[in-house]
Every structure is written in structure tokens, then in C-alpha cells.
Scaffold this motif. Structure first.
Motif, PDB file in Angstrom:
ATOM      1  N   GLU A 161      81.228  71.199  18.373  1.00  0.00           N
ATOM      2  CA  GLU A 161      81.863  71.381  19.621  1.00  0.00           C
ATOM      3  C   GLU A 161      82.916  72.144  19.851  1.00  0.00           C
ATOM      4  O   GLU A 161      83.721  72.485  18.667  1.00  0.00           O
ATOM      5  CB  GLU A 161      82.751  69.842  19.060  1.00  0.00           C
ATOM      6  CG  GLU A 161      83.020  69.186  20.274  1.00  0.00           C
ATOM      7  CD  GLU A 161      83.795  67.661  20.309  1.00  0.00           C
ATOM      8  OE1 GLU A 161      84.289  67.328  20.419  1.00  0.00           O
ATOM      9  OE2 GLU A 161      83.549  66.954  19.302  1.00  0.00           O
ATOM     10  N   GLY A 162      82.315  72.401  20.714  1.00  0.00           N
ATOM     11  CA  GLY A 162      83.290  73.702  21.538  1.00  0.00           C
ATOM     12  C   GLY A 162      83.011  75.311  19.693  1.00  0.00           C
ATOM     13  O   GLY A 162      82.151  75.280  19.239  1.00  0.00           O
ATOM     14  N   SER A 163      83.503  76.780  20.889  1.00  0.00           N
ATOM     15  CA  SER A 163      83.335  77.733  20.057  1.00  0.00           C
ATOM     16  C   SER A 163      84.492  78.379  19.108  1.00  0.00           C
ATOM     17  O   SER A 163      85.819  77.783  18.721  1.00  0.00           O
ATOM     18  CB  SER A 163      83.535  78.870  20.795  1.00  0.00           C
ATOM     19  OG  SER A 163      83.087  78.893  22.304  1.00  0.00           O
ATOM     20  N   LEU A 164      83.625  78.807  18.394  1.00  0.00           N
ATOM     21  CA  LEU A 164      84.781  79.425  16.643  1.00  0.00           C
ATOM     22  C   LEU A 164      85.295  80.208  17.172  1.00  0.00           C
ATOM     23  O   LEU A 164      85.208  80.995  17.840  1.00  0.00           O
ATOM     24  CB  LEU A 164      83.240  79.764  15.227  1.00  0.00           C
ATOM     25  CG  LEU A 164      82.175  78.682  14.914  1.00  0.00           C
ATOM     26  CD1 LEU A 164      81.729  77.793  15.440  1.00  0.00           C
ATOM     27  CD2 LEU A 164      81.995  79.841  13.963  1.00  0.00           C
ATOM     28  N   LEU A 165      86.810  79.309  16.272  1.00  0.00           N
ATOM     29  CA  LEU A 165      88.149  80.573  16.809  1.00  0.00           C
ATOM     30  C   LEU A 165      87.681  81.191  15.814  1.00  0.00           C
ATOM     31  O   LEU A 165      88.343  82.724  16.358  1.00  0.00           O
ATOM     32  CB  LEU A 165      89.184  79.623  15.869  1.00  0.00           C
ATOM     33  CG  LEU A 165      89.538  78.027  16.916  1.00  0.00           C
ATOM     34  CD1 LEU A 165      90.381  77.509  16.341  1.00  0.00           C
ATOM     35  CD2 LEU A 165      89.859  79.035  18.399  1.00  0.00           C
ATOM     36  N   SER A 166      86.969  81.704  14.596  1.00  0.00           N
ATOM     37  CA  SER A 166      87.583  82.790  13.238  1.00  0.00           C
ATOM     38  C   SER A 166      85.967  82.354  13.302  1.00  0.00           C
ATOM     39  O   SER A 166      84.994  81.951  12.804  1.00  0.00           O
ATOM     40  CB  SER A 166      88.159  82.525  12.420  1.00  0.00           C
ATOM     41  OG  SER A 166      88.543  81.271  11.816  1.00  0.00           O
ATOM     42  N   ALA A 167      85.990  84.007  11.862  1.00  0.00           N
ATOM     43  CA  ALA A 167      84.649  83.871  11.210  1.00  0.00           C
ATOM     44  C   ALA A 167      84.664  82.329  10.009  1.00  0.00           C
ATOM     45  O   ALA A 167      85.189  82.065   9.960  1.00  0.00           O
ATOM     46  CB  ALA A 167      84.412  85.365  10.062  1.00  0.00           C
ATOM     47  N   PRO A 168      83.178  81.915   9.952  1.00  0.00           N
ATOM     48  CA  PRO A 168      82.888  80.828   9.049  1.00  0.00           C
ATOM     49  C   PRO A 168      83.753  81.352   7.309  1.00  0.00           C
ATOM     50  O   PRO A 168      83.159  81.812   7.022  1.00  0.00           O
ATOM     51  CB  PRO A 168      81.783  80.464   9.206  1.00  0.00           C
ATOM     52  CG  PRO A 168      81.314  81.329  10.119  1.00  0.00           C
ATOM     53  CD  PRO A 168      82.272  82.710  11.101  1.00  0.00           C
ATOM     54  N   VAL A 169      84.331  80.610   6.644  1.00  0.00           N
ATOM     55  CA  VAL A 169      84.259  80.581   5.369  1.00  0.00           C
ATOM     56  C   VAL A 169      83.556  79.614   5.064  1.00  0.00           C
ATOM     57  O   VAL A 169      83.123  79.192   5.108  1.00  0.00           O
ATOM     58  CB  VAL A 169      86.131  80.194   4.911  1.00  0.00           C
ATOM     59  CG1 VAL A 169      86.388  79.119   3.478  1.00  0.00           C
ATOM     60  CG2 VAL A 169      87.014  81.236   6.105  1.00  0.00           C
ATOM     61  N   ILE A 170      83.365  81.240   3.813  1.00  0.00           N
ATOM     62  CA  ILE A 170      82.230  80.326   2.874  1.00  0.00           C
ATOM     63  C   ILE A 170      83.083  79.776   1.001  1.00  0.00           C
ATOM     64  O   ILE A 170      83.896  81.401   0.915  1.00  0.00           O
ATOM     65  CB  ILE A 170      80.865  81.272   2.773  1.00  0.00           C
ATOM     66  CG1 ILE A 170      80.765  82.079   3.881  1.00  0.00           C
ATOM     67  CG2 ILE A 170      80.152  80.768   1.188  1.00  0.00           C
ATOM     68  CD1 ILE A 170      79.701  80.946   4.706  1.00  0.00           C
ATOM     69  N   ALA A 171      82.992  79.067   0.956  1.00  0.00           N
ATOM     70  CA  ALA A 171      83.891  78.730  -0.108  1.00  0.00           C
ATOM     71  C   ALA A 171      82.844  77.694  -1.747  1.00  0.00           C
ATOM     72  O   ALA A 171      82.313  76.334  -0.983  1.00  0.00           O
ATOM     73  CB  ALA A 171      84.757  77.435  -0.353  1.00  0.00           C
ATOM     74  N   GLY A 172      82.332  78.123  -2.175  1.00  0.00           N
ATOM     75  CA  GLY A 172      81.208  77.934  -3.309  1.00  0.00           C
ATOM     76  C   GLY A 172      80.117  77.455  -2.119  1.00  0.00           C
ATOM     77  O   GLY A 172      79.093  78.458  -1.787  1.00  0.00           O
ATOM     78  N   ASN A 173      79.455  76.044  -1.799  1.00  0.00           N
ATOM     79  CA  ASN A 173      78.538  75.542  -1.302  1.00  0.00           C
ATOM     80  C   ASN A 173      79.428  74.812  -0.174  1.00  0.00           C
ATOM     81  O   ASN A 173      78.254  74.319   0.644  1.00  0.00           O
ATOM     82  CB  ASN A 173      77.504  74.504  -2.098  1.00  0.00           C
ATOM     83  CG  ASN A 173      78.232  73.461  -2.500  1.00  0.00           C
ATOM     84  OD1 ASN A 173      80.144  73.220  -2.205  1.00  0.00           O
ATOM     85  ND2 ASN A 173      78.169  72.298  -2.600  1.00  0.00           N
ATOM     86  N   ARG A 174      80.272  75.383   0.901  1.00  0.00           N
ATOM     87  CA  ARG A 174      81.006  75.449   1.376  1.00  0.00           C
ATOM     88  C   ARG A 174      80.573  75.996   2.619  1.00  0.00           C
ATOM     89  O   ARG A 174      81.365  77.075   2.084  1.00  0.00           O
ATOM     90  CB  ARG A 174      82.004  74.342   1.559  1.00  0.00           C
ATOM     91  CG  ARG A 174      81.842  72.712   0.686  1.00  0.00           C
ATOM     92  CD  ARG A 174      83.275  72.392   0.485  1.00  0.00           C
ATOM     93  NE  ARG A 174      83.332  71.101  -0.510  1.00  0.00           N
ATOM     94  CZ  ARG A 174      83.856  70.969  -1.305  1.00  0.00           C
ATOM     95  NH1 ARG A 174      84.289  71.896  -1.801  1.00  0.00           N
ATOM     96  NH2 ARG A 174      83.699  69.673  -2.716  1.00  0.00           N
ATOM     97  N   ILE A 175      80.898  75.197   4.400  1.00  0.00           N
ATOM     98  CA  ILE A 175      81.345  76.127   5.460  1.00  0.00           C
ATOM     99  C   ILE A 175      81.770  75.577   6.054  1.00  0.00           C
ATOM    100  O   ILE A 175      82.469  74.725   6.323  1.00  0.00           O
ATOM    101  CB  ILE A 175      79.565  76.313   6.237  1.00  0.00           C
ATOM    102  CG1 ILE A 175      78.658  76.858   5.326  1.00  0.00           C
ATOM    103  CG2 ILE A 175      80.158  77.582   7.114  1.00  0.00           C
ATOM    104  CD1 ILE A 175      77.383  76.734   5.597  1.00  0.00           C
TER     105      ILE A 175
END
Length: 75
Positions: free
Chosen positions: A45-59
């Protein structure tokens, strides 16, 4: 479709957002970093504002429609 965010490389996967238009919605895309093969994508829902953050097994990422996503791999 134009890229909406910077990309994030995690392991052998490349993640980035694409702008949407009337025919195709915005989406988060995951490619194999070795051969460029599409692994999966998810409409957002909408365009990403910045690069996705990868933290462990989460995006984690937010969009220009004030939506915040936390994706977690579940087995």
C-alpha cells in the motif's frame, strides 16, 4: 516499472521497492543476487520510502501512504 527505493543486499537476496501505476500496484521485490532471478514480490500500500531494513528474519519498511510493514518468515 521505476525503482522506488534503494536496494538492500542480505545474503544472496536483493530487496527493493517499485513504484506503482494504474496498471500495476507498488510492490516489494526480492531477487536472487547471483543470477537476477525473481524469487518473490509483494504488493504494498504505497511506494517504499527507503531501502528495506533486514533485521534477523524480519524485513521492515514504510510507504508513502503512512503504512509500516514488518514481515517475518514463519515456518
Amino acid at each position: 516499472m521505476p525503482i522506488a527505493s534503494s536496494s538492500t543486499l542480505a545474503g544472496n537476496r536483493l530487496y527493493f521497492g517499485l513504484y506503482g501505476n494504474d496498471e500495476h500496484p507498488s510492490r516489494l521485490v526480492c531477487l536472487d543476487a547471483r543470477d537476477g532471478r525473481l524469487l518473490w514480490y509483494m504488493e504494498t500500500e504505497g511506494s517504499l520510502l527507503s531501502a528495506p531494513v533486514i533485521a534477523g528474519n524480519r524485513i521492515i519498511f514504510g510507504t508513502d501512504k503512512s503504512v509500516f510493514y514488518v514481515l517475518e518468515e514463519v515456518f
